[in-house]
Design a protein around this motif. Structure first.
Motif, short mmCIF file in Angstrom:
data_model
loop_
_atom_site.label_atom_id
_atom_site.label_comp_id
_atom_site.label_asym_id
_atom_site.label_seq_id
_atom_site.Cartn_x
_atom_site.Cartn_y
_atom_site.Cartn_z
N GLU A 150 6.84 9.40 -10.43
CA GLU A 150 6.08 9.10 -11.64
C GLU A 150 6.74 7.94 -12.36
OE1 GLU A 150 4.54 11.22 -15.74
OE2 GLU A 150 5.22 12.47 -14.08
N GLU A 197 2.52 1.60 -3.44
CA GLU A 197 1.54 2.05 -4.44
C GLU A 197 1.20 3.52 -4.25
OE1 GLU A 197 -1.75 -0.67 -4.20
OE2 GLU A 197 -0.56 -2.31 -5.01
N ASP A 198 1.11 3.98 -3.02
CA ASP A 198 0.81 5.38 -2.76
C ASP A 198 1.90 6.29 -3.32
OD1 ASP A 198 -1.04 7.32 -1.46
OD2 ASP A 198 0.77 7.81 -0.31
N SER A 228 6.81 5.47 -15.69
CA SER A 228 6.41 5.36 -17.09
C SER A 228 7.20 4.22 -17.73
CB SER A 228 6.72 6.67 -17.82
OG SER A 228 8.12 6.84 -17.94
N TYR A 241 6.32 11.26 -4.03
CA TYR A 241 5.74 10.80 -5.30
C TYR A 241 6.81 10.55 -6.36
CZ TYR A 241 3.15 10.90 -9.70
OH TYR A 241 2.64 10.59 -10.92
N VAL A 265 3.70 5.83 -5.94
CA VAL A 265 3.68 5.92 -7.41
C VAL A 265 2.31 6.31 -7.97
CG1 VAL A 265 5.61 4.34 -7.69
CG2 VAL A 265 3.29 3.44 -7.76
N ARG A 266 1.27 6.32 -7.15
CA ARG A 266 -0.06 6.67 -7.65
C ARG A 266 -0.59 8.00 -7.14
NH1 ARG A 266 -3.01 0.80 -7.48
NH2 ARG A 266 -1.94 -0.02 -9.31
N ASN A 267 -0.13 8.41 -5.98
CA ASN A 267 -0.66 9.61 -5.33
C ASN A 267 0.30 10.77 -5.55
OD1 ASN A 267 -1.69 11.60 -3.67
ND2 ASN A 267 -1.50 10.43 -1.78
N ASP A 268 -0.02 11.64 -6.51
CA ASP A 268 0.91 12.74 -6.82
C ASP A 268 0.96 13.79 -5.71
OD1 ASP A 268 -1.54 13.96 -7.30
OD2 ASP A 268 -1.12 14.42 -9.39
N SER A 276 0.83 -1.21 0.00
CA SER A 276 0.00 0.00 0.00
C SER A 276 0.87 1.26 0.00
CB SER A 276 -0.92 -0.02 1.21
OG SER A 276 -1.70 1.14 1.27
#
Length: 93
Positions: free
Chosen positions: A32, A19-20, A34, A30, A22-25, A16
């Motif tokens: 990013e 994931e936060d 790609s 954070y 890489v998903r929560n800007d 969790s």
């Protein structure tokens, strides 16, 4: 809570948090991800786990030694609890 459930709970907490990142800007850490940097991000994740392991345990493992320790722990887990990808063992509690 038995040991398997305890380990699975820890895994879910770490998943969790990762994931936060890489998903929560809005996360202060954070990152990013790609197609252009996915390999570097995943490499950083592994190196970061090794760095945290050393800081938390006082060890002085290099990154290869850390991955060896991590592999030993995973083998121990699989031998005792089975493959988490099977229906027998899931992260659904």
């Amino acid at each position: 809570m038995n040991k398997e459930q305890e380990i699975q709970n820890y895994a879910l907490c770490f998943a969790s948090a990762i994931e936060d990142v890489v998903r929560n800007d809005e996360n202060e850490n954070y990152i990013e991800v790609s197609d252009k940097n996915a390999t570097e991000v995943m490499t950083g994740l592994i190196l970061g786990a090794g760095f945290a392991f050393n800081r938390l345990t006082g060890s002085k493992c290099n990154y290869l030694e850390f991955t060896h320790v991590a592999n030993q722990l995973v083998v121990q887990y699989l031998m005792k609890h089975g493959d988490v990808a099977t229906e027998k063992t899931t992260f659904n509690g």
